[in-house]
Design an enzyme around this catalytic site. Structure first.
Site, mmCIF file in Angstrom:
data_model
loop_
_atom_site.group_PDB
_atom_site.id
_atom_site.type_symbol
_atom_site.label_atom_id
_atom_site.label_comp_id
_atom_site.label_asym_id
_atom_site.label_seq_id
_atom_site.Cartn_x
_atom_site.Cartn_y
_atom_site.Cartn_z
ATOM 1 N N GLN A 1 0.789 -1.237 0.000
ATOM 2 C CA GLN A 1 0.000 0.000 0.000
ATOM 3 C C GLN A 1 0.827 1.296 0.000
ATOM 4 O O GLN A 1 0.471 2.254 -0.658
ATOM 5 C CB GLN A 1 -0.931 -0.022 1.216
ATOM 6 C CG GLN A 1 -1.851 1.166 1.338
ATOM 7 C CD GLN A 1 -2.769 1.032 2.532
ATOM 8 O OE1 GLN A 1 -3.744 0.289 2.493
ATOM 9 N NE2 GLN A 1 -2.470 1.736 3.609
ATOM 10 N N GLU A 2 1.909 1.310 0.803
ATOM 11 C CA GLU A 2 2.641 2.579 0.948
ATOM 12 C C GLU A 2 4.144 2.351 0.925
ATOM 13 O O GLU A 2 4.674 1.578 1.729
ATOM 14 C CB GLU A 2 2.256 3.256 2.275
ATOM 15 C CG GLU A 2 0.778 3.584 2.339
ATOM 16 C CD GLU A 2 0.328 4.094 3.700
ATOM 17 O OE1 GLU A 2 1.171 4.585 4.483
ATOM 18 O OE2 GLU A 2 -0.869 3.985 3.995
ATOM 19 N N GLU B 1 5.262 -1.748 8.290
ATOM 20 C CA GLU B 1 3.952 -1.667 8.966
ATOM 21 C C GLU B 1 3.029 -2.755 8.433
ATOM 22 O O GLU B 1 3.048 -3.053 7.233
ATOM 23 C CB GLU B 1 3.374 -0.268 8.689
ATOM 24 C CG GLU B 1 1.989 -0.023 9.275
ATOM 25 C CD GLU B 1 1.476 1.367 8.860
ATOM 26 O OE1 GLU B 1 2.297 2.293 8.676
ATOM 27 O OE2 GLU B 1 0.263 1.509 8.702
ATOM 28 N N ASP C 1 -0.723 -1.482 12.807
ATOM 29 C CA ASP C 1 -1.800 -0.540 12.464
ATOM 30 C C ASP C 1 -3.134 -1.280 12.582
ATOM 31 O O ASP C 1 -3.798 -1.206 13.619
ATOM 32 C CB ASP C 1 -1.561 0.022 11.050
ATOM 33 C CG ASP C 1 -2.714 0.876 10.537
ATOM 34 O OD1 ASP C 1 -3.593 1.237 11.342
ATOM 35 O OD2 ASP C 1 -2.755 1.189 9.329
ATOM 36 N N HIS D 1 -2.348 10.228 9.561
ATOM 37 C CA HIS D 1 -3.557 10.683 8.873
ATOM 38 C C HIS D 1 -4.327 9.449 8.378
ATOM 39 O O HIS D 1 -3.926 8.314 8.651
ATOM 40 C CB HIS D 1 -3.161 11.572 7.684
ATOM 41 C CG HIS D 1 -2.452 10.803 6.598
ATOM 42 N ND1 HIS D 1 -2.365 11.223 5.302
ATOM 43 C CD2 HIS D 1 -1.803 9.592 6.622
ATOM 44 C CE1 HIS D 1 -1.723 10.343 4.579
ATOM 45 N NE2 HIS D 1 -1.362 9.346 5.352
ATOM 46 N N ARG D 2 -5.407 9.673 7.598
ATOM 47 C CA ARG D 2 -6.094 8.568 6.928
ATOM 48 C C ARG D 2 -6.050 8.807 5.418
ATOM 49 O O ARG D 2 -5.752 9.903 4.960
ATOM 50 C CB ARG D 2 -7.557 8.453 7.374
ATOM 51 C CG ARG D 2 -7.794 8.143 8.841
ATOM 52 C CD ARG D 2 -7.143 6.893 9.360
ATOM 53 N NE ARG D 2 -7.414 5.657 8.702
ATOM 54 C CZ ARG D 2 -8.032 4.605 9.244
ATOM 55 N NH1 ARG D 2 -8.498 4.682 10.472
ATOM 56 N NH2 ARG D 2 -8.165 3.475 8.579
ATOM 57 N N SER D 3 -6.412 7.774 4.673
ATOM 58 C CA SER D 3 -6.318 7.921 3.213
ATOM 59 C C SER D 3 -7.391 8.870 2.655
ATOM 60 O O SER D 3 -7.189 9.500 1.624
ATOM 61 C CB SER D 3 -6.395 6.570 2.525
ATOM 62 O OG SER D 3 -7.514 5.854 2.960
ATOM 63 N N LYS E 1 2.900 10.118 9.530
ATOM 64 C CA LYS E 1 2.495 9.791 8.158
ATOM 65 C C LYS E 1 1.455 10.829 7.745
ATOM 66 O O LYS E 1 0.379 10.905 8.350
ATOM 67 C CB LYS E 1 1.846 8.402 8.092
ATOM 68 C CG LYS E 1 2.796 7.265 8.362
ATOM 69 C CD LYS E 1 2.418 5.973 7.637
ATOM 70 C CE LYS E 1 0.990 5.545 7.773
ATOM 71 N NZ LYS E 1 0.732 4.238 7.103
HETATM 72 C C1 PEP Z 1 -2.821 3.129 6.630
HETATM 73 O O1 PEP Z 1 -3.158 1.972 6.368
HETATM 74 O O2 PEP Z 1 -1.855 3.338 7.371
HETATM 75 C C2 PEP Z 1 -3.585 4.258 6.072
HETATM 76 C C3 PEP Z 1 -3.277 5.520 6.377
HETATM 77 O O3 PEP Z 1 -4.604 3.961 5.211
HETATM 78 P P1 PEP Z 1 -6.154 3.996 5.564
HETATM 79 O O4 PEP Z 1 -6.456 5.353 6.084
HETATM 80 O O5 PEP Z 1 -6.828 3.681 4.257
HETATM 81 O O6 PEP Z 1 -6.364 2.934 6.599
HETATM 82 MG MG MG Z 2 -1.390 1.156 7.621
#
Ligand code: PEP
Ligand code: MG
Length: 407
Positions: free
Chosen positions: A157-158, A270, A305, A358-360, A381
């Site tokens: 994802q990141e 993570e 997470d 933060h969130r996505s 983040k």
């Molecule tokens: C994450 O998974 O760390 C994230 C920021 O994504 P989401 O807000 O989609 O959970």
């Molecule tokens: Mg995450």
């Protein structure tokens, strides 16, 4: 504190989806908070109340009706008391009655009000409430977006560039590296879209290629390293992990992570495994005990997470069994500032690191920047530089740094 008025309404997040914004007033003071929304949400997170069509009408009604009636005119000795009152008013384990989004919007606005009333900056109020020493967090800049944030153009994802130092030194480096990465990516493919978090969303043929590219940036920019959010719960189907058309068992994925830390300057990983695969987390954390990070931190961090969801009880378990050695903290995973702070304190008690996130799906609310600074987080983040709502968090960090220097 005595709240005079409570008003919630709907605004749009970065995906264009509705989310809640709440304005509180007390005396001559007024404070606003809006709540972000995740896409790769953990199943153990507090409940985000949404209507059948995805709207937040019921969450807004809950704030404007039940919460407003219960709060207005009532005296609270502290905001901890106010948060405890909200938790009790909801009465469920995961805030599913009133909605964690509804409750948190009130909780954050109340925290802002109390800082205004004390005439201190928000980050300072957060440091005092948590009992922490404020400090500039490392920037965890999500430069390559994959997973559910980019329609799985890449499986993980990141892909994050971690930049050490004060924000005013780190941010220009991060900006330069981000622009450079864009140029490098466009030499491979002219069509590089942006992902949900304002980072690039390219495709690659192998799992290693994005790391090779990021390692070349790290070599060029001193004080940087790589972090990965695998968000592995999203890759886990029928007991195996699906990566670029190949199925990996937990053992094979563990071996892949070992290869990654041996070959690349990795700072943290993570959610390396599915949120309920506790023993695999334990195996990875034990394995990485012996690997030092490129920048002299004690070890490569394994960050929880979806595993821990900012829940003090889950964090305490994860620390006890050494499932992880760092925790991602997202206020809307738990639903009040009070419990978010308890989650931080629980992590620090076990001598582990906190990364605030933060969130996505974001808004222009910059609470997370003040929070990261106030709790002295190891990192923050806040996404890539391709979206205004992410840039606002970085700008707020800069403003806080100036504020902190002059106090
Ligand atoms: C994450 O998974 O760390 C994230 C920021 O994504 P989401 O807000 O989609 O959970
Ligand atoms: Mg995450």
């Amino acid at each position: 504190m005595r709240i005079n008025t409570v008003l919630a309404r709907s605004i749009s997040d970065t995906r264009g989806y509705p989310t809640i914004e709440t304005i509180l007033t007390a005396g001559s003071f007024s404070a606003t908070a809006s709540i972000p929304s995740g896409k790769s949400t953990g199943t153990h997170e507090a409940f985000e109340l949404r209507d059948a069509d995805g709207g937040v009408t019921r969450a807004i009604e809950n704030v404007n009706d039940e919460i407003a009636h219960a709060l207005v005119g009532r005296d609270f000795d502290s905001i901890d008391e106010l948060d405890a009152f909200l938790i009790q008013l909801d009465g469920t384990k995961n805030k599913s009655r009133l909605g964690a989004n509804a409750i948190l919007s009130v909780s954050i606005a109340a925290m802002r009000l109390s800082a205004l009333m004390e005439n201190i900056p928000l980050w300072d109020a957060i440091a005092k409430r948590t009992g922490t020493t404020q400090q500039a967090p490392r920037l965890y800049v999500n430069v390559i977006n994959g997973g559910v944030h980019a329609d799985f153009r890449l499986p993980f994802q990141e892909y994050i560039l971690v930049v050490e130092g004060n924000t005013n030194e780190a941010l220009p480096i991060a900006h330069e590296a981000f622009t450079k990465l864009g140029e490098l990516l466009r030499t491979h493919d002219t069509d590089v879209p942006m992902g949900d978090e304002g980072g690039y969303a390219p495709t690659f043929d192998t799992l290693e290629q994005p790391f090779e590219l990021l390692a070349s940036l790290v070599a060029e920019y001193p004080g940087t390293s790589i972090a990965l959010d695998a968000a592995a719960s999203e890759l886990f189907h029928n007991g195996a992990y699906q990566l670029l058309g190949k199925s990996y068992s937990a053992d094979e994925l563990l071996a892949f992570y070992r290869e990654l830390v041996e070959r690349f300057p990795l700072h943290s990983i993570e959610d390396p495994f599915d949120e309920d695969s506790v023993t695999d987390f334990i195996r990875l954390t034990a394995m990485l005990e012996d690997f030092s990070t490129p920048l002299g931190a004690k070890k490569v961090l394994v960050v929880g997470d979806d595993l821990t969801v900012t829940n003090p009880v889950r964090i305490s378990q994860a620390m006890k069994y050494k499932e992880i050695n760092a925790v991602l903290i997202k206020p809307n995973q738990i639903g009040t500032v009070r419990e978010t702070i308890l989650a931080v304190q629980e992590t620090y008690t076990a001598d582990c690191k906190v990364i605030a996130s933060h969130r996505s799906g974001e808004t222009d609310d910059t609470f997370i920047a003040d929070f990261a600074r106030g709790i002295g987080a190891h990192g923050i983040k806040a996404g890539g530089f391709g979206q205004k709502e992410r840039l606002e968090k970085y700008d707020r960090l800069l403003a806080i740094e100036r504020e902190a220097e002059t106090r």
